[in-house]
Design a protein around this motif. Structure first.
Motif, PDB file in Angstrom:
ATOM      1  N   LEU A  53     133.938  57.377  44.198  1.00 34.12           N
ATOM      2  CA  LEU A  53     134.930  57.619  45.248  1.00 34.12           C
ATOM      3  C   LEU A  53     134.916  56.431  46.193  1.00 34.12           C
ATOM      4  CD1 LEU A  53     136.929  59.502  46.757  1.00 34.12           C
ATOM      5  CD2 LEU A  53     134.965  60.463  47.954  1.00 34.12           C
ATOM      6  N   TRP A  54     136.105  55.920  46.503  1.00 37.32           N
ATOM      7  CA  TRP A  54     136.235  54.759  47.386  1.00 37.32           C
ATOM      8  C   TRP A  54     136.735  55.208  48.757  1.00 37.32           C
ATOM      9  CZ3 TRP A  54     141.499  52.132  47.479  1.00 37.32           C
ATOM     10  CH2 TRP A  54     141.557  51.157  48.489  1.00 37.32           C
ATOM     11  N   LEU A  55     136.039  54.783  49.820  1.00 32.45           N
ATOM     12  CA  LEU A  55     136.446  55.048  51.203  1.00 32.45           C
ATOM     13  C   LEU A  55     136.590  53.720  51.928  1.00 32.45           C
ATOM     14  CD1 LEU A  55     133.961  57.904  52.227  1.00 32.45           C
ATOM     15  CD2 LEU A  55     136.375  58.167  51.690  1.00 32.45           C
ATOM     16  N   HIS A  56     137.665  53.561  52.673  1.00 31.31           N
ATOM     17  CA  HIS A  56     137.842  52.351  53.475  1.00 31.31           C
ATOM     18  C   HIS A  56     137.841  52.699  54.955  1.00 31.31           C
ATOM     19  CE1 HIS A  56     139.001  48.509  54.994  1.00 31.31           C
ATOM     20  NE2 HIS A  56     140.086  49.013  55.549  1.00 31.31           N
ATOM     21  N   ALA A  57     136.909  52.102  55.701  1.00 33.00           N
ATOM     22  CA  ALA A  57     136.786  52.283  57.150  1.00 33.00           C
ATOM     23  C   ALA A  57     136.871  50.899  57.788  1.00 33.00           C
ATOM     24  CB  ALA A  57     135.459  52.951  57.498  1.00 33.00           C
ATOM     25  N   LEU A  83     131.854  53.913  47.020  1.00 34.15           N
ATOM     26  CA  LEU A  83     132.171  52.536  47.373  1.00 34.15           C
ATOM     27  C   LEU A  83     132.809  52.564  48.755  1.00 34.15           C
ATOM     28  CD1 LEU A  83     132.698  49.498  46.808  1.00 34.15           C
ATOM     29  CD2 LEU A  83     134.875  50.208  45.760  1.00 34.15           C
ATOM     30  N   ILE A  84     132.175  51.921  49.729  1.00 37.54           N
ATOM     31  CA  ILE A  84     132.692  51.885  51.095  1.00 37.54           C
ATOM     32  C   ILE A  84     133.126  50.462  51.405  1.00 37.54           C
ATOM     33  CG2 ILE A  84     132.284  52.525  53.483  1.00 37.54           C
ATOM     34  CD1 ILE A  84     131.804  54.807  51.522  1.00 37.54           C
ATOM     35  N   THR A  85     134.377  50.291  51.793  1.00 38.88           N
ATOM     36  CA  THR A  85     134.849  48.974  52.215  1.00 38.88           C
ATOM     37  C   THR A  85     135.100  48.979  53.716  1.00 38.88           C
ATOM     38  OG1 THR A  85     137.144  49.579  51.692  1.00 38.88           O
ATOM     39  CG2 THR A  85     135.905  48.404  50.000  1.00 38.88           C
ATOM     40  N   THR A  86     134.891  47.824  54.316  1.00 40.60           N
ATOM     41  CA  THR A  86     135.264  47.615  55.710  1.00 40.60           C
ATOM     42  C   THR A  86     136.047  46.315  55.793  1.00 40.60           C
ATOM     43  OG1 THR A  86     133.250  46.384  56.276  1.00 40.60           O
ATOM     44  CG2 THR A  86     133.192  48.778  56.563  1.00 40.60           C
ATOM     45  N   GLY A  87     136.749  46.144  56.904  1.00 42.90           N
ATOM     46  CA  GLY A  87     137.482  44.912  57.122  1.00 42.90           C
ATOM     47  C   GLY A  87     136.786  43.961  58.062  1.00 42.90           C
TER      48      GLY A  87
END
Length: 432
Positions: A53-57, A83-87
């Protein structure tokens, strides 16, 4: 694709050759990590086996709000990888610092962090093809057209969680109604943080949007290094502490002028400035020094000794420390037209709260706090700010009442992270 989305796609492709140079410049300003710039181009995929599961914060606030959801997801499905992405770098540091150790073990991490690729079609396509998530969720307002189009083309179930849209953004999106419908209609689940957000999102095309509450209202108290807290408590003794938390440009000058007025009656007052962006610490300290105030910077190893009037806490992830020390706190971003930072962080830590006039980012919790008497509104004026700080510092009965009422407001929605986690798991295809 609609014309605005097509134009965005064309502009992203044309800009792509220049973006590596742009990213390199950001490394020099501490906005990127040089060794990880390839992730911004969708490279560096190492997909674990099983369900993902991909989460973007995007940044710090979103990362903090989604941490309880991550823990709930991990507890609900012991085989699930996240999978956690951030900017932003600060968002990544916040996430990795506060993840439970068992989820981020170096030998077998269940939570993997990557930086989100920039919204160039081939970069976001490479990212999705490499990771092949089973479902994805974006937190708050990260609506990148090329990323969402790539997800749609791949049939990836997507959610928009804790969704928010300001009146200004709503007005802009309404100029392109077909594009808004295309983007928002592609989400299988939209969970708005407030009824106002839900109504705006529904009007733009998220026809099945729901409002379960704000994840930031369900977050746990900010963490603290207990040893650091004990050291500072011993050092400060009975000194009153006026905290200006998560300040933005333009606010520090008002706080420093208020300090000068307050110090006439309270010469032992310590004012702590925590700039929202720690890299501004030097300029904030210089502003205080130019006004003749004795100042120390935490990032330089300085301490708030007896002779220090202003302490600039220009470090990352220590706001929980200073809320616990404060006698009264101004929640930053509210004296200038930014929209305010999260007042519930102060409410959870027993800190009397002052709010400026600009709190559009947290309309509902601010309204509840003000109605309950758990916070006080103050004008964007140094004299008015000094007057309110003095009133709180001198009336201990009022202070105790404010703290108690704010704590009741902050207690709400403790079960929301688990509810959101369950909804996200329902988006996932069945395990094979």
């Amino acid at each position: 694709m609609r014309l605005p989305a097509t134009m965005w796609r064309l502009a992203a492709n044309l800009a792509a050759p220049l973006l590596p140079w742009h990213l390199s410049r950001r490394v020099g300003r501490g906005k990127e990590i040089g060794a990880r710039l390839h992730e911004r181009r969708g490279l560096g995929t190492t997909r674990p086996p099983g369900r993902l599961l991909w989460l973007h914060a995007a940044s710090v606030g979103e990362a903090r709000s989604v941490l309880p959801v991550i823990e709930a997801l991990a507890a609900a499905d012991s085989a699930l990888h996240l999978l956690i992405t951030t900017g932003t770098v600060t968002g990544a540091e916040t996430l990795m610092r506060h993840l439970p150790p068992d989820l981020a073990r170096p030998d077998a991490p269940r939570v993997i962090h990557r930086f989100l690729p920039l919204d160039v079609p081939r970069w976001v396509g490479r990212f999705l093809d490499g990771w092949r998530p089973d479902a994805g969720a974006l937190v708050e307002s990260e609506l990148w057209p090329n990323l969402l189009e790539a997800a749609r083309q791949r049939g990836l179930p997507m959610a928009l969680v804790n969704a928010r849209i300001s009146p200004r953004s709503f007005a802009r999106w309404r100029r392109f109604p077909a594009t808004a419908r295309d983007i928002l209609g592609g989400f299988r689940l939209v969970l708005a943080r407030t009824e106002e957000d839900r109504s705006r999102l529904q009007a733009l095309g998220a026809v099945a949007a729901l409002s379960w509450g704000d994840l930031k209202a369900a977050a746990p108290p900010l963490p603290v290094d207990q040893a650091a807290l004990d050291r500072l408590r011993r050092l400060l003794g009975d000194r009153p502490v006026f905290l200006a938390a998560s300040t933005h440009p333009g606010e520090e000058a008002l706080v420093l002028e208020a300090h000068a007025r307050l110090a006439l009656a309270r010469p032992d007052l310590l004012t702590v400035l925590v700039p929202r962006h720690p890299e501004r610490g030097a300029s904030v300290a210089d502003l205080a020094a130019r006004q003749g105030l004795a100042v120390a910077r935490r990032s330089d190893g300085g301490a708030p000794g007896a002779q220090v009037a202003v302490y600039v806490a220009d470090t990352l992830g220590e706001l929980g420390l200073f809320y616990r020390l404060a006698s009264v706190a101004l929640v930053g971003g509210s004296l200038v037209p930014h929209g305010g930072q999260n007042p519930l962080e102060a409410a959870r830590l027993g800190c009397p709260i002052l709010l400026g006039p600009h709190t559009a980012n947290f309309t509902e919790p601010v309204a509840r706090l003000l109605q309950a008497g758990g916070a006080l509104r103050v004008r964007a004026d140094a004299g008015a700010l000094a007057e309110q700080v003095a009133a709180v510092l001198s009336d201990h009965g009022r202070t105790r009442a404010m703290v108690a009422e704010a704590a009741l407001v902050a207690e709400g929605q403790a079960g929301l992270p688990g509810q959101v986690a369950a909804a996200l798991l329902e988006l996932m295809p069945p395990a094979r």
